[in-house]
Design an enzyme around this catalytic site. Structure first.
Site, PDB file in Angstrom:
ATOM      1  N   ARG A  70      -8.891 -93.377  92.115  1.00  0.00           N
ATOM      2  CA  ARG A  70      -8.681 -91.758  91.456  1.00  0.00           C
ATOM      3  C   ARG A  70      -7.067 -91.441  92.220  1.00  0.00           C
ATOM      4  NH1 ARG A  70      -8.930 -86.265  92.242  1.00  0.00           N
ATOM      5  NH2 ARG A  70      -8.652 -85.025  90.333  1.00  0.00           N
ATOM      6  N   ILE A  96      -4.128 -83.518  86.442  1.00  0.00           N
ATOM      7  CA  ILE A  96      -5.602 -84.580  86.268  1.00  0.00           C
ATOM      8  C   ILE A  96      -7.385 -83.089  86.372  1.00  0.00           C
ATOM      9  CG2 ILE A  96      -5.437 -84.917  88.541  1.00  0.00           C
ATOM     10  CD1 ILE A  96      -6.409 -87.862  88.346  1.00  0.00           C
ATOM     11  N   SER A  97      -8.092 -83.519  85.891  1.00  0.00           N
ATOM     12  CA  SER A  97      -8.761 -82.799  85.821  1.00  0.00           C
ATOM     13  C   SER A  97      -9.863 -83.167  87.556  1.00  0.00           C
ATOM     14  CB  SER A  97     -10.261 -83.368  84.691  1.00  0.00           C
ATOM     15  OG  SER A  97      -9.026 -82.495  83.690  1.00  0.00           O
ATOM     16  N   LYS A  98     -10.288 -81.937  87.712  1.00  0.00           N
ATOM     17  CA  LYS A  98     -11.963 -82.435  89.179  1.00  0.00           C
ATOM     18  C   LYS A  98     -12.122 -83.581  88.635  1.00  0.00           C
ATOM     19  CE  LYS A  98     -11.628 -77.835  89.845  1.00  0.00           C
ATOM     20  NZ  LYS A  98     -13.148 -76.253  90.072  1.00  0.00           N
ATOM     21  N   PRO A  99     -12.686 -84.144  89.826  1.00  0.00           N
ATOM     22  CA  PRO A  99     -13.391 -85.429  89.081  1.00  0.00           C
ATOM     23  C   PRO A  99     -14.762 -84.951  88.929  1.00  0.00           C
ATOM     24  CG  PRO A  99     -12.613 -85.360  91.478  1.00  0.00           C
ATOM     25  CD  PRO A  99     -12.529 -84.675  90.869  1.00  0.00           C
TER      26      PRO A  99
END
Length: 251
Positions: A70, A96-99
């Site tokens: 990431r 970028i979205s949270k994992p």
């Protein structure tokens, strides 16, 4: 399933080629040595452990999250936060979205835990390319559309070193989907609108799923899963989420 168009492709009215290649096998990211710091597999393994503790059960998803680096998809100034469970800015007012959100949505998209992998997937909102890379590990093919030229170019640069033959990046209006690649086994969106566009439902294959944030009556976004069955579309409304707005057109 329709044969996929050849690439590079354009989102325009150009007729599809008469014949194409069969869907590619899922791509494998280059082998990564143990490394140090953010390149260490240990760092990603800890993130995967947290995801499992948060309720992610699908081993295909956990394995994919553990493979994709990431930190290679975020700006240099933010790399130390790359494996925290937080969204990060990627430019042009996008994130970028949270994992945990990426893992949750892909788990919902996969559905059947007994299937080895999904077929063809359409991603709405490429962003920096991270989710497309994760999807490449669990789907035979990934078509990813981005409406912002700056992010489309950034994703292409980010993904180029990984050489993923089953990921195809498109610049265009994601609300219209990509009919030339349909039908899709799954459609996943990284932006939320008032309703799921009709084009997505039309391009979804029988038995396929759409996973998308959608604005509810009170103005709050919720994660929605739509499944296409022989009896029609079945919708489930799940937990509250917070995504950037879904917009039409290109910029």
């Amino acid at each position: 399933m329709n044969r996929r168009p050849s690439f590079p492709a354009r989102l325009d009215s150009t007729p599809a080629p008469a014949a194409g290649r069969a869907p590619a096998a899922p791509a494998k990211l280059p082998a990564v040595p143990g490394g140090v710091g953010l390149d260490s597999q240990v760092v990603r393994a800890r993130m995967v452990q947290r995801l499992a503790a948060q309720g992610i059960r699908d081993q295909r998803v956990l394995a994919a999250m553990g493979v994709v680096q990431r930190h290679r998809f975020v700006d240099t100034a933010l790399v130390n936060q790359a494996y925290e469970d937080t969204s990060l800015p990627i430019g042009l007012a996008q994130t970028i979205s949270k994992p945990s959100v990426v893992a949750r949505m892909i788990e919902l998209l996969l559905g059947d835990a007994n299937a080895p992998r999904l077929g063809r997937v359409l991603e709405i909102g490429t962003g920096c390319g991270y989710q497309a890379a994760v999807l490449s590990q669990v789907a035979a093919e990934v078509y990813s559309i981005e409406r912002l030229r700056g992010l489309h170019d950034k994703a292409r640069d980010n993904l180029r070193p990984f050489r993923l033959p089953n990921v195809h990046l498109l610049f265009g209006d994601g609300m219209a989907g990509y009919a030339r690649g349909a039908p899709y086994a799954g459609i996943i969106a990284a932006a939320g609108g008032e309703a799921v566009p009709r084009a997505w439902c039309e391009q979804l294959g029988l038995g396929g799923r759409i996973v998308a944030p959608t604005v509810m009556a009170g103005g709050q976004q919720a994660l929605v899963v739509i499944e296409k069955t022989s009896a029609g579309l079945q919708q489930s409304v799940l937990e509250a989420v917070n995504f950037v707005p879904l917009k039409s057109g290109i910029a």
